[in-house]
Design an enzyme around this catalytic site. Structure first.
Site, PDB file in Angstrom:
ATOM      1  N   ARG A 105       0.794  -1.217   0.000  1.00 11.06           N
ATOM      2  CA  ARG A 105       0.000   0.000   0.000  1.00 11.06           C
ATOM      3  C   ARG A 105       0.830   1.272   0.000  1.00 11.06           C
ATOM      4  NH1 ARG A 105      -2.265  -3.883   2.961  1.00 11.06           N
ATOM      5  NH2 ARG A 105      -4.478  -4.359   2.702  1.00 11.06           N
ATOM      6  N   GLN A 112       2.324 -11.782   8.828  1.00 12.50           N
ATOM      7  CA  GLN A 112       1.459 -11.471   7.699  1.00 12.50           C
ATOM      8  C   GLN A 112       2.257 -11.437   6.399  1.00 12.50           C
ATOM      9  OE1 GLN A 112       0.075  -7.805   9.890  1.00 12.50           O
ATOM     10  NE2 GLN A 112      -1.886  -8.378   8.995  1.00 12.50           N
ATOM     11  N   HIS A 133      -0.627 -15.491   6.014  1.00  9.73           N
ATOM     12  CA  HIS A 133      -1.085 -15.165   4.661  1.00  9.73           C
ATOM     13  C   HIS A 133      -0.352 -15.971   3.599  1.00  9.73           C
ATOM     14  CE1 HIS A 133      -2.672 -11.032   6.207  1.00  9.73           C
ATOM     15  NE2 HIS A 133      -3.570 -11.989   6.334  1.00  9.73           N
ATOM     16  N   ASN A 139       5.830   0.287  15.409  1.00  7.38           N
ATOM     17  CA  ASN A 139       5.263   0.476  14.077  1.00  7.38           C
ATOM     18  C   ASN A 139       5.386   1.943  13.679  1.00  7.38           C
ATOM     19  OD1 ASN A 139       3.783  -0.682  11.791  1.00  7.38           O
ATOM     20  ND2 ASN A 139       2.114   0.676  12.405  1.00  7.38           N
TER      21      ASN A 139
END
Length: 254
Positions: free
Chosen positions: A37, A104, A124, A223
């Site tokens: 993204r 992920q 994932h 993060n």
């Protein structure tokens, strides 16, 4: 101020005995793998709605476009190396503190760093293998990439002629329930959940740290951006993951 945060993190890690590491795309950006993204990521050049699972399996042209996208991303992942954060997670396992690494990410970097495969839960999937959606035959990714380089635009299974797809979870594709159930079981027994580089917006994977919190685990979030769990965390740091973990975990080295 940062020194105080690092001291707090060292204390939480030192006291923990059953750590669940939950890693997301932000961990791998420091290895040169762009977030899907982020600016310059895959979704800035492709429309993700073109790659829903039902389109991949029902539309030959969509499948060809999917393989073009996937192969582009594969080249970056294939050559990427673990960064200091991955190596710090490996050190935690060497100190016998890791219960599991739930990731992920599909880039295999926790494997490359040396974490035990049996402790890694790729929620994932992985881009490093390919499977037939009909008979289940598994292929090494590089073998399929060689087929694509020969001019094939959408490969098929040599065994049964079925559709081949990387072993990653696409939009609209069912999550691997065995992995989710195992991750949730570990979340329920861990005493510290260490969230690294995840925005915690992709569900159901993001429910795993929530489960750890519900069962009383301490929570550290490292993060770049804020998450919805920040207010519930024992420690939140919005800095470089590699630098922070080196400072926290390096101090715990034998």
């Amino acid at each position: 101020m940062m020194d105080a945060f690092l001291d707090q993190g060292r204390t939480l890690i030192d006291r923990a005995q059953r750590i669940l590491v939950f890693s997301g795309a932000g961990l791998s950006t420091e290895s040169g793998i762009p977030d899907f993204r982020s600016p310059g990521g895959i979704w800035s050049r492709y429309d993700p709605s073109d790659f829903y699972f039902h389109k991949i399996i029902s539309d030959e042209s969509a499948r060809e476009a999917y393989w073009r996208m996937s192969s582009e991303y594969w080249l970056t992942m294939r050559d990427a190396l673990p960064n200091p954060a991955h190596l710090a997670v490996k050190q935690l396992e060497e100190e016998e503190k890791i219960e599991a690494v739930v990731t992920q990410n599909i880039d295999h970097l926790h494997h490359k760093a040396g974490n035990s495969p049996e402790r890694i839960i790729e929620i994932h999937g992985t881009a490093f293998t390919v499977s037939c959606l009909t008979c289940g035959k598994s292929y090494e990714r590089e073998a399929i990439e060689a087929v694509l380089r020969s001019g094939v635009k959408a490969p098929y299974c040599e065994e049964c002629g079925g559709i081949l797809k990387p072993d990653t979870i696409s939009f609209g594709q069912s999550m691997p329930m065995d992995k989710m159930e195992r991750a949730m079981r570990i979340a329920a027994i861990c005493d510290l959940c260490l969230v690294l580089g995840s925005s915690l917006v992709v569900h159901p994977a993001a429910s795993i740290p929530e489960e750890a919190l519900r069962h009383g685990a301490r929570l550290i979030i490292v993060n770049r951006d804020p998450t919805h769990l920040d207010e519930h965390a024992d420690l939140v740091i919005h800095e470089s993951i590699g630098g922070v973990l080196q400072a926290m975990i390096g101090a715990n080295a034998p």
